[in-house]
Write a protein that holds these residues in place. Structure first.
Motif, mmCIF file in Angstrom:
data_model
loop_
_atom_site.group_PDB
_atom_site.id
_atom_site.type_symbol
_atom_site.label_atom_id
_atom_site.label_comp_id
_atom_site.label_asym_id
_atom_site.label_seq_id
_atom_site.Cartn_x
_atom_site.Cartn_y
_atom_site.Cartn_z
ATOM 1 N N ASP A 135 0.828 -1.216 0.000
ATOM 2 C CA ASP A 135 0.000 0.000 0.000
ATOM 3 C C ASP A 135 0.857 1.259 0.000
ATOM 4 N N ALA A 136 1.982 1.206 0.677
ATOM 5 C CA ALA A 136 2.837 2.390 0.833
ATOM 6 C C ALA A 136 3.666 2.682 -0.418
ATOM 7 N N LEU A 137 3.667 1.757 -1.379
ATOM 8 C CA LEU A 137 4.498 1.929 -2.578
ATOM 9 C C LEU A 137 3.801 2.783 -3.632
ATOM 10 N N THR A 138 4.580 3.525 -4.409
ATOM 11 C CA THR A 138 4.085 4.170 -5.625
ATOM 12 C C THR A 138 4.758 3.484 -6.807
ATOM 13 N N ALA A 139 4.211 3.716 -8.000
ATOM 14 C CA ALA A 139 4.801 3.114 -9.203
ATOM 15 C C ALA A 139 6.247 3.562 -9.383
ATOM 16 N N ASP A 140 6.500 4.845 -9.105
ATOM 17 C CA ASP A 140 7.871 5.362 -9.257
ATOM 18 C C ASP A 140 8.831 4.675 -8.288
ATOM 19 N N MET A 141 8.363 4.384 -7.086
ATOM 20 C CA MET A 141 9.208 3.671 -6.121
ATOM 21 C C MET A 141 9.519 2.263 -6.621
ATOM 22 N N VAL A 142 8.529 1.633 -7.255
ATOM 23 C CA VAL A 142 8.743 0.277 -7.779
ATOM 24 C C VAL A 142 9.762 0.312 -8.924
ATOM 25 N N ILE A 143 9.607 1.311 -9.805
ATOM 26 C CA ILE A 143 10.568 1.451 -10.913
ATOM 27 C C ILE A 143 11.975 1.638 -10.362
ATOM 28 N N GLN A 144 12.090 2.502 -9.335
ATOM 29 C CA GLN A 144 13.403 2.751 -8.737
ATOM 30 C C GLN A 144 13.978 1.468 -8.134
ATOM 31 N N SER A 145 13.123 0.689 -7.469
ATOM 32 C CA SER A 145 13.613 -0.560 -6.859
ATOM 33 C C SER A 145 14.041 -1.558 -7.939
ATOM 34 N N PHE A 146 13.372 -1.516 -9.091
ATOM 35 C CA PHE A 146 13.769 -2.386 -10.213
ATOM 36 C C PHE A 146 15.128 -1.957 -10.769
ATOM 37 N N LYS A 147 15.318 -0.640 -10.869
ATOM 38 C CA LYS A 147 16.600 -0.133 -11.384
ATOM 39 C C LYS A 147 17.738 -0.513 -10.429
ATOM 40 N N GLU A 148 17.491 -0.373 -9.137
ATOM 41 C CA GLU A 148 18.529 -0.721 -8.154
ATOM 42 C C GLU A 148 18.787 -2.235 -8.160
#
Ligand SMILES: [Zn+2]
Length: 250
Positions: free
Chosen positions: A54-67
């Motif tokens: 719930d606390a995640l945004t799409a941009d946070m997910v993209i960033q976690s994928f990049k990392e």
């Protein structure tokens, strides 16, 4: 014949020990149990919870994928206790994204983003296009299960894309390639338009990813509305098979 009492007591005790022994763990099992009782230091054993999702945004997910992809490139994947993660995710899952990838055996999706059990839905079909079933899977991931990102990921040297470029005809592959073929025609290119031309194949690969994203928006009012409301993002990427890097197309 009469036996002394202490002899009978020892005999009874021996029988009791023998009868109990099958329930005792074998030496090897005992070792595994002992290891399991001790959490492995630095090893991820938790799975994503509803609150975390719930606390995640799409941009946070993209960033976690990049990392995660950076860790993959450095050969520094996160150590995970899969047995523990299997147990903790038995009754529910709250993945952060759904990734649509090609079936290609050289594209290990979870590893590419350094993801573990319960982290991502993965849909795979040769040429990473969408049909009704995959759209349904995406709607399930986002509308029902709360995922925040749809990532359409093509890859370099894709056999399905090359076959579509060359207009291959063979069994059920023919109607499958018909789903990719429009993306070949969309590419404006004056040079060699065959699979021998890596530059053209690369252009078709990107065109195919963009076309798939358009098809998602066109054929899934549910996902289109979620995207328009900012509840999810639909993005594309291309996996570079030469070095393992994922290039996001945005
Ligand atoms: Zn492929």
């Amino acid at each position: 014949m009469r036996y002394p009492l202490n002899f009978l007591a020892i005999l009874a005790l021996s029988i009791a020990i023998v009868s109990c022994s099958p329930a005792e763990p074998k030496p090897q099992e005992a070792t595994v149990t002992a290891q399991r009782a001790q959490p492995m230091k630095g090893v991820v054993e938790d799975v994503l919870s509803k609150e975390e999702q719930d606390a995640l945004t799409a941009d946070m997910v993209i960033q976690s994928f990049k990392e995660g992809n950076d860790r993959f490139l450095r050969n520094d994947l996160t150590a995970r206790d899969h047995s523990e993660q299997v147990r903790k995710s038995t009754l529910a899952q709250f993945p952060k994204a759904i990734v649509l990838s090609c079936v290609d055996s050289r594209v290990p999706v979870e590893d590419v983003f350094d993801r573990g059990i319960g982290d991502v839905f993965v849909a795979r079909v040769a040429g990473n296009f969408v049909n009704e079933d995959i759209l349904g899977s995406m709607e399930f991931a986002c509308k029902v299960s709360g995922s925040k990102l749809i990532l359409v990921m093509g890859h370099e040297h894709c056999g399905a894309v090359k076959a579509a470029v060359d207009d291959v005809k063979l069994g059920n592959i023919t109607p499958m390639l018909a789903k990719i073929r429009p993306t070949v025609d969309k590419v404006v290119y004056d040079g060699d338009r065959t699979s021998k031309n890596d530059e053209f194949v690369h252009m078709v690969c990107e065109s195919n990813v963009q076309h798939t994203i358009e098809q998602i928006r066109l054929n899934s009012p549910i996902l289109k509305e979620m995207e328009d409301k900012g509840e999810i993002k639909i993005v594309g990427a291309v996996y570079d098979m030469d070095n393992g890097k994922v290039d996001f197309l945005q």
